[in-house]
Write an enzyme that holds these catalytic residues in place. Structure first.
Site, PDB file in Angstrom:
ATOM      1  N   ASP A  43      49.317  38.237  42.129  1.00 21.82           N
ATOM      2  CA  ASP A  43      50.286  37.305  42.702  1.00 21.82           C
ATOM      3  C   ASP A  43      51.631  37.562  42.037  1.00 21.82           C
ATOM      4  O   ASP A  43      51.755  38.511  41.246  1.00 21.82           O
ATOM      5  CB  ASP A  43      49.806  35.857  42.472  1.00 21.82           C
ATOM      6  N   THR A  92      35.711  50.322  43.363  1.00 24.34           N
ATOM      7  CA  THR A  92      34.721  51.398  43.470  1.00 24.34           C
ATOM      8  C   THR A  92      34.184  51.564  44.898  1.00 24.34           C
ATOM      9  O   THR A  92      33.471  52.520  45.179  1.00 24.34           O
ATOM     10  CB  THR A  92      33.537  51.155  42.505  1.00 24.34           C
ATOM     11  N   ASP A 109      35.565  37.694  36.935  1.00 21.14           N
ATOM     12  CA  ASP A 109      36.114  38.776  37.764  1.00 21.14           C
ATOM     13  C   ASP A 109      36.902  38.164  38.915  1.00 21.14           C
ATOM     14  O   ASP A 109      36.453  38.154  40.055  1.00 21.14           O
ATOM     15  CB  ASP A 109      34.959  39.646  38.274  1.00 21.14           C
ATOM     16  N   LYS A 115      28.606  38.037  35.046  1.00 21.27           N
ATOM     17  CA  LYS A 115      29.903  38.095  35.722  1.00 21.27           C
ATOM     18  C   LYS A 115      29.966  37.024  36.804  1.00 21.27           C
ATOM     19  O   LYS A 115      29.077  36.930  37.656  1.00 21.27           O
ATOM     20  CB  LYS A 115      30.106  39.472  36.356  1.00 21.27           C
ATOM     21  N   LYS A 136      40.151  39.012  39.664  1.00 26.12           N
ATOM     22  CA  LYS A 136      41.096  39.995  40.229  1.00 26.12           C
ATOM     23  C   LYS A 136      42.417  39.344  40.628  1.00 26.12           C
ATOM     24  O   LYS A 136      42.847  39.412  41.778  1.00 26.12           O
ATOM     25  CB  LYS A 136      40.459  40.707  41.420  1.00 26.12           C
ATOM     26  N   ARG A 149      23.520  43.876  42.756  1.00 27.46           N
ATOM     27  CA  ARG A 149      22.333  43.812  43.600  1.00 27.46           C
ATOM     28  C   ARG A 149      21.051  44.428  43.035  1.00 27.46           C
ATOM     29  O   ARG A 149      19.975  43.868  43.258  1.00 27.46           O
ATOM     30  CB  ARG A 149      22.672  44.393  44.991  1.00 27.46           C
TER      31      ARG A 149
END
Ligand code: C5P
Length: 228
Positions: free
Chosen positions: A64, A115, A59, A32, A61, A206
């Site tokens: 607009d 999340t 990713d 990603k 997101k 992570r």
């Protein structure tokens, strides 16, 4: 299973990201690229990874006015990618679907509710419904708009599957194997839990990208996914 585990390249430079992909080697096939890498060569890295046979989840997101989202999606589709995220507001999603045109390779995913947000944070932001209700409403709107699936918490995946059937993609971040800390993920779950609850793909950051041995961490997660 390998194609269902997506490792987030949340790193400051494409050099560091490429080094991580080298360390992961054949263990990882899907990466990603997000907003951190986008301004510093993220799309070039995407092209490089795809020419090495890897898949890439962009990713970004997008959020607009519709005409801008449509043009941005068209630009991104012309460079190539396997998945792209936009925020789950109906005009934004319809614009992304229009911009993708008939490119079957780029799957469009709606970000339902991040999340890292819990109900108290949504109230603070002025929403009158909790995370669960807002997620379900946005999934329905995503499918109406012609999106391929959604990004959602593993805790919501089973309800989404039950209500909306088997055809859609459900990509779940907020994944934490038992051996790693939660960081800032408010609605986290284990890899096995997410799969059993209907996730098609897991996004892990992570626990792998900050691990002393990222390939070993990814292997442990894949083993856990196999048990599910
Ligand atoms: O390090 P960690 O596993 O928490 O990383 C999760 C990744 O998934 C991050 O890149 C984050 O931006 C992304 N993400 C998320 N929640 C969403 C959508 C994307 O955590 N709803």
């Amino acid at each position: 299973m390998k194609d269902r585990l997506i490792i987030a390249l949340d790193l400051p430079s494409t050099g560091e990201a490429a080094a991580l992909t080298q360390r992961c080697g054949e263990t990882v096939s899907f990466y990603k690229i997000g907003l951190q890498l986008l301004p510093v060569g993220g799309m070039e890295l995407c092209e490089q990874l795809r020419s090495d046979g890897k898949k890439v989840f962009l990713d970004f997101k997008l959020h607009d006015i519709p005409t801008t989202v449509e043009k941005a999606t068209r630009s991104i589709a012309s460079r190539g990618g396997d998945m792209l995220t936009v925020h789950a507001e109906p005009p934004v999603m319809r614009a992304a679907v229009a911009g993708r045109g008939d490119d079957p390779d780029l799957k469009l995913l709606s970000v339902t509710v991040l999340t890292s947000y819990d109900d108290a944070m949504l109230t603070e932001m002025g929403y009158r419904m909790g995370a669960r209700d807002l997620v379900m409403r946005r999934v329905e709107q995503a499918l109406e708009a012609g999106m391929d699936g959604v990004v959602a918490s593993p805790l919501e995946a089973s309800e989404i599957r039950e209500k909306f059937g088997d055809d859609m993609l459900i990509v779940t971040p907020g994944i934490r194997p038992s051996w790693s800390g939660k960081d800032d993920q408010a609605r986290a779950a284990t890899p096995a839990y997410a799969l059993r609850n209907g996730a098609t793909h897991l996004v892990v950051g992570r626990p792998v990208n900050a691990a002393p041995d990222p390939a070993e961490a990814a292997r442990k997660i894949l083993e856990e996914m196999d048990t599910a």
